[in-house]
Scaffold this motif. Sequence first.
Motif, PDB file in Angstrom:
ATOM      1  N   TYR A  18       2.009  -3.651  -4.593  1.00 37.81           N
ATOM      2  CA  TYR A  18       1.038  -3.642  -4.941  1.00 37.81           C
ATOM      3  C   TYR A  18      -0.247  -2.451  -4.931  1.00 37.81           C
ATOM      4  O   TYR A  18      -1.003  -2.873  -5.513  1.00 37.81           O
ATOM      5  N   ILE A  19       0.136  -2.014  -4.527  1.00 37.41           N
ATOM      6  CA  ILE A  19      -0.546  -0.500  -3.580  1.00 37.41           C
ATOM      7  C   ILE A  19       0.329   0.667  -3.788  1.00 37.41           C
ATOM      8  O   ILE A  19       1.196   0.610  -3.413  1.00 37.41           O
ATOM      9  N   GLU A  20       0.145   1.269  -4.917  1.00 37.09           N
ATOM     10  CA  GLU A  20       0.849   2.962  -5.174  1.00 37.09           C
ATOM     11  C   GLU A  20       0.532   3.898  -4.004  1.00 37.09           C
ATOM     12  O   GLU A  20      -0.238   4.768  -4.174  1.00 37.09           O
ATOM     13  N   SER A  21       0.575   3.231  -3.292  1.00 38.96           N
ATOM     14  CA  SER A  21       0.459   5.196  -1.912  1.00 38.96           C
ATOM     15  C   SER A  21       1.885   4.226  -0.796  1.00 38.96           C
ATOM     16  O   SER A  21       2.101   3.919  -0.461  1.00 38.96           O
ATOM     17  N   THR A  22       1.515   5.506  -0.097  1.00 38.25           N
ATOM     18  CA  THR A  22       2.782   5.581   1.041  1.00 38.25           C
ATOM     19  C   THR A  22       2.441   5.114   2.549  1.00 38.25           C
ATOM     20  O   THR A  22       1.253   4.270   2.576  1.00 38.25           O
ATOM     21  N   ALA A  23       3.706   4.233   3.039  1.00 36.26           N
ATOM     22  CA  ALA A  23       3.459   3.730   4.018  1.00 36.26           C
ATOM     23  C   ALA A  23       2.861   4.030   5.406  1.00 36.26           C
ATOM     24  O   ALA A  23       3.039   5.208   5.809  1.00 36.26           O
ATOM     25  N   GLY A  24       1.843   3.306   6.126  1.00 32.06           N
ATOM     26  CA  GLY A  24       1.279   4.115   6.949  1.00 32.06           C
ATOM     27  C   GLY A  24      -0.611   3.925   6.144  1.00 32.06           C
ATOM     28  O   GLY A  24      -0.945   4.583   7.286  1.00 32.06           O
ATOM     29  N   SER A  25      -0.318   4.759   4.707  1.00 35.75           N
ATOM     30  CA  SER A  25      -1.883   4.996   4.860  1.00 35.75           C
ATOM     31  C   SER A  25      -2.560   3.759   5.320  1.00 35.75           C
ATOM     32  O   SER A  25      -2.259   3.214   4.830  1.00 35.75           O
ATOM     33  N   ILE A  26      -3.948   3.868   4.801  1.00 36.91           N
ATOM     34  CA  ILE A  26      -5.200   3.570   4.928  1.00 36.91           C
ATOM     35  C   ILE A  26      -5.005   1.990   4.640  1.00 36.91           C
ATOM     36  O   ILE A  26      -5.152   1.033   4.526  1.00 36.91           O
TER      37      ILE A  26
END
Length: 453
Positions: A180-188
């Motif tokens: 449900y969030i389109e960003s890389t693992a470990g990002s804020i």
Amino acid sequence: MSKVKTSFFCQNCGTQYSKWQGQCNACKEWNTIAEEIIQKQEKTAWKSEPSSTSKAPKPLKINEIDSAQEIRMDTTDGELNRVLGGGIVPGSLTLLGGEPGIGKSTLLLQISLKLPYKTLYVSGEESQKQIKMRAERITPSSENCYILTETKTQNIFKQIEAIQPEIVIIDSIQTLHTDYIESTAGSISQIRETTAELIKFAKETNIPVILIGHITKDGNIAGPKILEHMVDTVLQFEGDRNHIYRILRSLKNRFGSTSELGIYEMLGSGLREVSNPSEILISHKDEELSGTAIATTLEGMRPLMIEIQSLVSTAVYGTPQRSTTGYNAKRLNMILAVLEKRAGFRLGAKDVFLNVTGGISVDDPAIDLAVVAAILSSNEDIPVGKGFCFAGEVGLSGEIRPVNRVDQRIQEAEKLGFDTIFVSKYNKIALKNTGIKIELVAKIEDVASILFG
């Protein structure tokens, strides 16, 4: 999915900005601000079953609230129970941080193998075979521990529903990601969202979750600071990888004290609990050497006997060196100035090195008197007696100030076989008929005259 929305986050402290800029206004770091997608779907990863009879909570008077003692789950690890305040609270979220290779995964795997509860150990960093190899080294076998290698929260929740564990361990939160969030693992954004999903799961199912968190080069938990605010307990696993001893501290605990401390010894077969820390903090030697003194300190409710080592030598170069390990360097300079000005010891042209053995750092001012004894012993090249220990704070006028909980310190020294303990004459001592001699001193000169004649 609605229109994609993005925002800019500092990768060091998590501060959000509407546009990119070179320096973060909050933590003053440069080139740490990155763009992340923050739009997510309306549905959530963990959904509790709807209940037609559920009612909205109503405010209660504080004296009407049930104050029954919270039931805790025994971890079978005495040191971890001590730091947590008695065990794991059902429905709680615990975050464990520490240096790479310090033993975070080993500690939680060891505990999960010994727990009498059904445990799901989720690893996003190691394969199941790697974990199996480590588990065989730690303990022969376990019927209650399930190993899952997965990083997507949706798949983890499906396995949780199938297995129905009583405790969930995540290694580590920085490796998880949600659809449900389109960003890389470990990002804020991912850390914030995956933690929120785990909190919702823990609170609704009453199943405790333990997270492992990476730390930055400054020693802080990596990711947004809000991560530490969201969880119930924050534990720090400390120690030098060159030493075999590890210290577990509580930085935040909603269910107990943050002043407790657990000590472990790293062995080939895992981590061993150290129930008597003084056995590892005091070196055992046959001959008496100058420059060594024993101090009684307190870590939380636990009294410890630690060894202070000092080396005083003539300065070869023009500027004398002042070096400390495990002790505040500014406080050492203050004590040296007091010895020079108030007690008449000429140390201004000499190198002074100070070390707290065992690889631990101590902030307790009660070890000042032992520091003074160690420095004077090395300077005079006369050893301090084996049966002597110290508990006192040194003031700027050279007086020995009283310290808190002196009775507990005296009892620990007596239990470990010391003959004499030096404390301030201004301390109020309630103990009667002790087997240890209590030497009451008022000034540094009194200590020097007793020790060195």
